[in-house]
Scaffold this motif. Structure first.
Motif, short mmCIF file in Angstrom:
data_model
loop_
_atom_site.label_atom_id
_atom_site.label_comp_id
_atom_site.label_asym_id
_atom_site.label_seq_id
_atom_site.Cartn_x
_atom_site.Cartn_y
_atom_site.Cartn_z
N GLN A 42 -6.48 -9.87 -23.94
CA GLN A 42 -8.37 -10.42 -24.02
C GLN A 42 -8.45 -11.47 -22.54
OE1 GLN A 42 -10.66 -9.72 -25.51
NE2 GLN A 42 -11.83 -10.90 -24.61
N LYS A 45 -8.87 -10.04 -19.57
CA LYS A 45 -10.19 -9.03 -19.22
C LYS A 45 -11.92 -10.55 -18.96
CE LYS A 45 -9.90 -5.19 -21.79
NZ LYS A 45 -10.30 -4.34 -23.60
N LYS A 93 -8.08 2.50 -17.08
CA LYS A 93 -8.78 3.56 -17.78
C LYS A 93 -10.00 2.43 -18.75
CE LYS A 93 -7.05 7.59 -17.30
NZ LYS A 93 -5.88 8.95 -17.87
N PRO A 94 -11.12 3.05 -19.41
CA PRO A 94 -12.04 3.07 -20.50
C PRO A 94 -11.50 3.16 -21.79
CG PRO A 94 -13.05 3.96 -19.31
CD PRO A 94 -11.67 4.25 -18.43
N LEU A 95 -11.66 2.25 -22.74
CA LEU A 95 -11.31 2.40 -24.05
C LEU A 95 -11.32 4.08 -24.65
CD1 LEU A 95 -12.59 -1.25 -25.35
CD2 LEU A 95 -9.87 -0.39 -24.92
N LYS A 96 -12.37 4.39 -24.24
CA LYS A 96 -12.47 5.59 -24.93
C LYS A 96 -12.34 6.68 -24.07
CE LYS A 96 -17.78 4.79 -25.45
NZ LYS A 96 -19.31 5.31 -25.15
N GLU A 97 -11.12 6.57 -23.00
CA GLU A 97 -10.20 7.35 -21.95
C GLU A 97 -8.75 7.09 -22.89
OE1 GLU A 97 -11.11 8.09 -18.20
OE2 GLU A 97 -12.91 8.06 -19.04
N LEU A 100 -7.07 0.31 -21.98
CA LEU A 100 -7.30 -0.83 -22.52
C LEU A 100 -8.71 -2.12 -21.71
CD1 LEU A 100 -3.26 -2.19 -22.29
CD2 LEU A 100 -4.96 -1.26 -23.97
N GLY A 101 -9.16 -0.62 -20.74
CA GLY A 101 -10.77 -1.10 -20.32
C GLY A 101 -10.45 -2.06 -19.82
#
Length: 115
Positions: A42, A45, A93-97, A100-101
């Motif tokens: 966190q 990010k 990679k994005p969270l959907k893939e 960890l975003g």
């Protein structure tokens, strides 16, 4: 003054030393606290990545600076003990893939300059 170098030519590694110094100072101020993995993620990010994005919005960063910034983020995320558990490209990679975003700095830099 927002900490950006006032240069008219291409950025050099010396010009970006301020960015690296700020990232390392931020990392060292938090490393003494015992943070969980989710807490470190966190903080990356919210704070550390935003400092880089601000610079990416203004300049095309050199590959060596991008690698150095990613090294600082990796070291902070996984802790300074040993290697990471997952490749950095997978982490970005994005969270959907399944990542960890965290934004990939090289791609993000090019996208911001296209605006």
């Amino acid at each position: 003054y927002l900490g950006l170098p006032l240069v008219t030519k291409r950025l050099s590694k010396l010009n970006c030393a301020h960015l690296l110094k700020r990232l390392l100072a931020r990392e060292n101020s938090w490393i003494s606290k015992s943070l969980s993995f989710a807490g470190r993620l966190q903080l990356i990010k919210a704070t550390m990545a935003s400092m880089q994005v601000y610079w990416c919005n203004m300049f095309l960063l050199t590959v060596s600076i991008v690698k150095e910034c990613e090294r600082v983020l990796r070291k902070f995320l996984w802790g300074s003990h040993g290697r990471g558990k997952v490749k950095w490209s997978s982490v970005c990679k994005p969270l959907k893939e399944g990542g960890l975003g965290i934004k990939d700095l090289k791609t993000w830099n090019k996208a911001l300059l296209l605006k």
